[in-house]
Design an enzyme around this catalytic site. Sequence first.
Site, mmCIF file in Angstrom:
data_model
loop_
_atom_site.group_PDB
_atom_site.id
_atom_site.type_symbol
_atom_site.label_atom_id
_atom_site.label_comp_id
_atom_site.label_asym_id
_atom_site.label_seq_id
_atom_site.Cartn_x
_atom_site.Cartn_y
_atom_site.Cartn_z
ATOM 1 N N SER A 96 -5.450 -1.711 0.576
ATOM 2 C CA SER A 96 -6.746 -1.722 1.252
ATOM 3 C C SER A 96 -7.621 -0.511 0.926
ATOM 4 O O SER A 96 -8.806 -0.513 1.228
ATOM 5 C CB SER A 96 -6.554 -1.816 2.766
ATOM 6 O OG SER A 96 -5.841 -2.986 3.092
ATOM 7 N N LYS A 148 -1.297 -5.251 10.663
ATOM 8 C CA LYS A 148 -2.513 -4.667 11.213
ATOM 9 C C LYS A 148 -3.656 -5.681 11.186
ATOM 10 O O LYS A 148 -4.754 -5.403 11.633
ATOM 11 C CB LYS A 148 -2.903 -3.414 10.438
ATOM 12 C CG LYS A 148 -1.891 -2.275 10.594
ATOM 13 C CD LYS A 148 -2.415 -0.993 9.967
ATOM 14 C CE LYS A 148 -1.478 0.175 10.199
ATOM 15 N NZ LYS A 148 -0.367 0.230 9.236
ATOM 16 N N CYS A 168 -19.553 -9.514 -12.838
ATOM 17 C CA CYS A 168 -19.262 -10.406 -13.968
ATOM 18 C C CYS A 168 -17.803 -10.307 -14.391
ATOM 19 O O CYS A 168 -17.361 -11.064 -15.246
ATOM 20 C CB CYS A 168 -20.217 -10.160 -15.135
ATOM 21 S SG CYS A 168 -19.676 -8.934 -16.336
ATOM 22 N N ARG A 196 3.595 -4.998 -0.482
ATOM 23 C CA ARG A 196 4.053 -3.832 0.285
ATOM 24 C C ARG A 196 5.570 -3.720 0.137
ATOM 25 O O ARG A 196 6.254 -4.742 0.079
ATOM 26 C CB ARG A 196 3.728 -4.009 1.767
ATOM 27 C CG ARG A 196 2.296 -4.401 2.102
ATOM 28 C CD ARG A 196 2.265 -4.868 3.550
ATOM 29 N NE ARG A 196 0.954 -5.277 4.031
ATOM 30 C CZ ARG A 196 0.477 -6.518 3.932
ATOM 31 N NH1 ARG A 196 1.158 -7.456 3.325
ATOM 32 N NH2 ARG A 196 -0.702 -6.813 4.438
ATOM 33 N N ILE A 224 -7.663 2.527 2.209
ATOM 34 C CA ILE A 224 -8.238 3.235 3.352
ATOM 35 C C ILE A 224 -7.351 4.383 3.806
ATOM 36 O O ILE A 224 -6.133 4.365 3.615
ATOM 37 C CB ILE A 224 -8.528 2.306 4.556
ATOM 38 C CG1 ILE A 224 -7.299 1.544 4.982
ATOM 39 C CG2 ILE A 224 -9.656 1.359 4.246
ATOM 40 C CD1 ILE A 224 -7.585 0.639 6.152
ATOM 41 N N HIS A 263 -6.144 5.869 7.108
ATOM 42 C CA HIS A 263 -6.043 5.325 8.456
ATOM 43 C C HIS A 263 -6.449 6.346 9.526
ATOM 44 O O HIS A 263 -6.539 7.538 9.264
ATOM 45 C CB HIS A 263 -4.623 4.809 8.711
ATOM 46 C CG HIS A 263 -4.380 3.485 8.056
ATOM 47 N ND1 HIS A 263 -4.789 2.308 8.619
ATOM 48 C CD2 HIS A 263 -3.795 3.158 6.875
ATOM 49 C CE1 HIS A 263 -4.452 1.295 7.817
ATOM 50 N NE2 HIS A 263 -3.853 1.791 6.749
ATOM 51 N N GLU A 315 7.546 6.804 -15.050
ATOM 52 C CA GLU A 315 6.912 5.552 -14.624
ATOM 53 C C GLU A 315 7.324 4.431 -15.567
ATOM 54 O O GLU A 315 7.253 4.581 -16.775
ATOM 55 C CB GLU A 315 5.381 5.715 -14.624
ATOM 56 C CG GLU A 315 4.582 4.453 -14.388
ATOM 57 C CD GLU A 315 4.962 3.725 -13.102
ATOM 58 O OE1 GLU A 315 5.016 4.385 -12.044
ATOM 59 O OE2 GLU A 315 5.229 2.502 -13.164
ATOM 60 N N CYS A 325 -20.942 -1.216 -19.101
ATOM 61 C CA CYS A 325 -20.739 -2.168 -17.999
ATOM 62 C C CYS A 325 -21.986 -2.142 -17.136
ATOM 63 O O CYS A 325 -22.273 -1.149 -16.483
ATOM 64 C CB CYS A 325 -19.509 -1.777 -17.187
ATOM 65 S SG CYS A 325 -19.406 -2.559 -15.569
#
Lengths: 418, 483
Positions: free
Chosen positions: B55, B260, B445, B321, B57, B59, B41, B410
Amino acid sequence: MREFSFDAVVVGGGAAGMAAALALDSRGRTVALVDREAGLGGILLQCIHNGFGLIEFDEELSGPEFAERIEEGVRKSRIEAFCAATVIDLEAAGEEKTLVCVSSSLGILRLKCRVVVLAMGCRERNRGNIRIPGTRPAGVFTAGLAQRLVNIEGYLPGRDIVIIGSGDIGLIMARRMSWVGCEVHAVVEILPYPSGLTRNIVQCLHDFDIPLYLSHLTTRIYGRDRVEGVEVTPLENGALVPAKAFEIPCDTVLLSVGLVPENELSKKAGIDINPATNGPAVDSTMMTNLGGVFACGNVLHVHDLVDFVVEESRRAGGYAADWLDGQRPKAEARVKIGANVRYVSPGRVDLARENKIYLRSLVVKNDATLEVRLDKALVRSIRKNHVQPSEMISLELKPGELGAGSSRAEPVVEISIR
Amino acid sequence: MSPSREGIEGRFDVAVIGAGVSGACIARRLSAYELRVALIEKEEDVSFGVSKANSGIVHGGFHHNKKYLKARLEVQGGMMFDRLKAELDFPFVRCGIVVAAMHDDELRGIGQLYSQGVENGAIGIEMCSRERLLELEPRLSPDCVGGLYAPGGGIIEPYRFVFSLVESARKNGVVLFTGWKLVSAAREELAWRLRSSDGRIVEASYVVNAAGLHADDVSRAFGAEDFRIQGRKGEYYLLDRLTKAKPDRVVFPVPSASSKGMLVIPTVEGTVLLGPTATSTDDKEDFATSRVELETILRSAKNLVPAISESDVITSFAGIRSVLGEDFYIDVSGKAPALIQVAGIQSPGLTASPAIGEYVKDLLKKAGLRLVEKADWDPFVDKVPRAKDLTPFELDEFVKADPAFGNIVCRCERVTEAEIVAAIRRGHTTLDGIKYFTRAQMGRCQGGFCTYRILKIIMRETGMAWDEITKRGEGSRVLGGEL
């Protein structure tokens, strides 16, 4: 899991919480004071500048000195302070209330009581709240976080600084950063007038030749990994003028764009919020819609001076003690917000006794008149040399001044600025 | 992730370039075999590229025609998440997806999506009348006229998913290199010799190019196919968890030809996400948001869910993307030997990623890699308790065992010191890495209260000095000086 019982529990050990707890203690009530930090004092501890206490103590103190004065009273009292303990839940539906706290040393703590005083203070609005577009590099701080880093932790947030918003913390930080050798390139304010106190504009900007751009909007933050600058666009007649936009290179952006009462605990407990203040909607005794739950200080509405926070909170503690004694408001009138007024706190007054209320103006105005009407009849008119949104206005209403009272079932007191 | 910096030169069977969700799924899948695998990486931590800003999600399997590889991998991958969650302990809920048509013309689009879903084998998909749709999602605008419901769709924390995949892969022997930026690749005898910008060398018999936005540069470095990844930026708004506009399901508009559309997403952690926009960009490092695009999001989202309010916004951000034509490009390179290309993994890449892991494993086998299953492969990672999910009784027990569970660092997301320490000990030592692992700084915050506390914990746990702590790696130093 440990459990303790008190007459009253105060949430938040800053100026407001300590003052409310002291008032309850002086009335012979058992009081617990809970704070998430390691010690009492709240945000005052990082406010090492002067200017606190002119009203309360008739002298100019730093934040820690002001806190110390009040904390001394707490130490001499029978108030039990639970520090490094965070309240995670308030169960306040019935007569008996429970606060669930978590602490490293005690684990989960349940504090039972009949009265709760909310004094959690406020938090700073951030970049997202005012929706500044651009990149998301390191080097964007709220002014209060920067203040903490410099005054307590001993680190600089950066070297070349632009401050967005002319709130008091931002102005104070402009001076503070200049003192520690940083260059403050600008303070950018969207409004045509400053958001902070006049004395701070003079002492923190003028004295250091820091430019203040009024009617300017920060339209972009740029820089890939670390802030490289901001783009600022002037507003003319309320509209952005992109042709006149300019860039100010810097490595750090400090945000001083307003404070919001911290009411997440209140909301979760089912307390109604007043949209004008973002604090709980309260009656003339600063009691919320939940019987026995009171609110004071910056969690109720954001104050300009800690002296007013203490004054208000002391009264709230007194009202909470009255409530424990079985007293209830006698002849409440609703306060209606009239012309040029942003909000009035509390939103109700008791016609049968003396009331002190705080309000904020929507306008900047010289030779203004504060008008008080009871059921539309003018009962009081007060001259003010100058009003502006950043400076809170206080108003005392005595029973006699509200006339013989009202004949209506639901009297209305309207307050306006003309 | 500093611990992996110890990873010096090494000889591997497979090197996977890119520790986003594709690379992480591939590396973890390969960790089940008797192989030496390197995961490489360029950023300071994993999931810091395309996989961090999307997003979030899973799909519903109805957006793409079955002729595309991505349609097949979407349905296959989507079904693998329940098992993966049990093994890897990341936040995921199959809350379902609704697509809302706001006028009669849009109903034709709904019919099209339904047919595609049925052809793709999406389980449980149904057409909805207005009444049925509003029952499934009461926060939808009363102006909606009907729509589609895909019960298999869900919400997921993408970075936590990648973190867990990488943790699992490492537990099973995969070696992670971070801050490792490829500058050259040379074929020597039967292996690739990869060199990083700081002179580190990794040798591998096979290489998988899962470099996301930079898959084109990586392909060129291998002398392989010449293609160009087009960036397409998507901007988002995040709303406070106390918003009144939080839907129960993911809400989609009827899609347009290129996108989408902008969604209203109840995130798995309780906040609400609005977006994304879709604008082409040639600068793959340009994550800036713009006023115009953000206004578009609010307008569009309010059209679907009218209760959305500007005053609930806590932050905005952008992701990019990686677009390469209409479909994913996953194949054995026709030009460079022993190279698998995994490129153009745009939406539904996150959903498809577990299936991409399977698919690439099969491609490697086809290309000659010998796969022998490990007898002792362990699919599970250790669960990290999260204070906000615990009852007071449970939290009390944790505090007794470790007082750090009693220190809430936090307040907005209720994250304890113990969780911050757990993140650091797993190698997440930047502010962003800690944010993605724990959610500290992610609430209303935005770090105003907890940042200084986290800085102190990082210093204590790692011994790093003030000038070594960054937001997300080189160049993003947090502090400007010491008094």
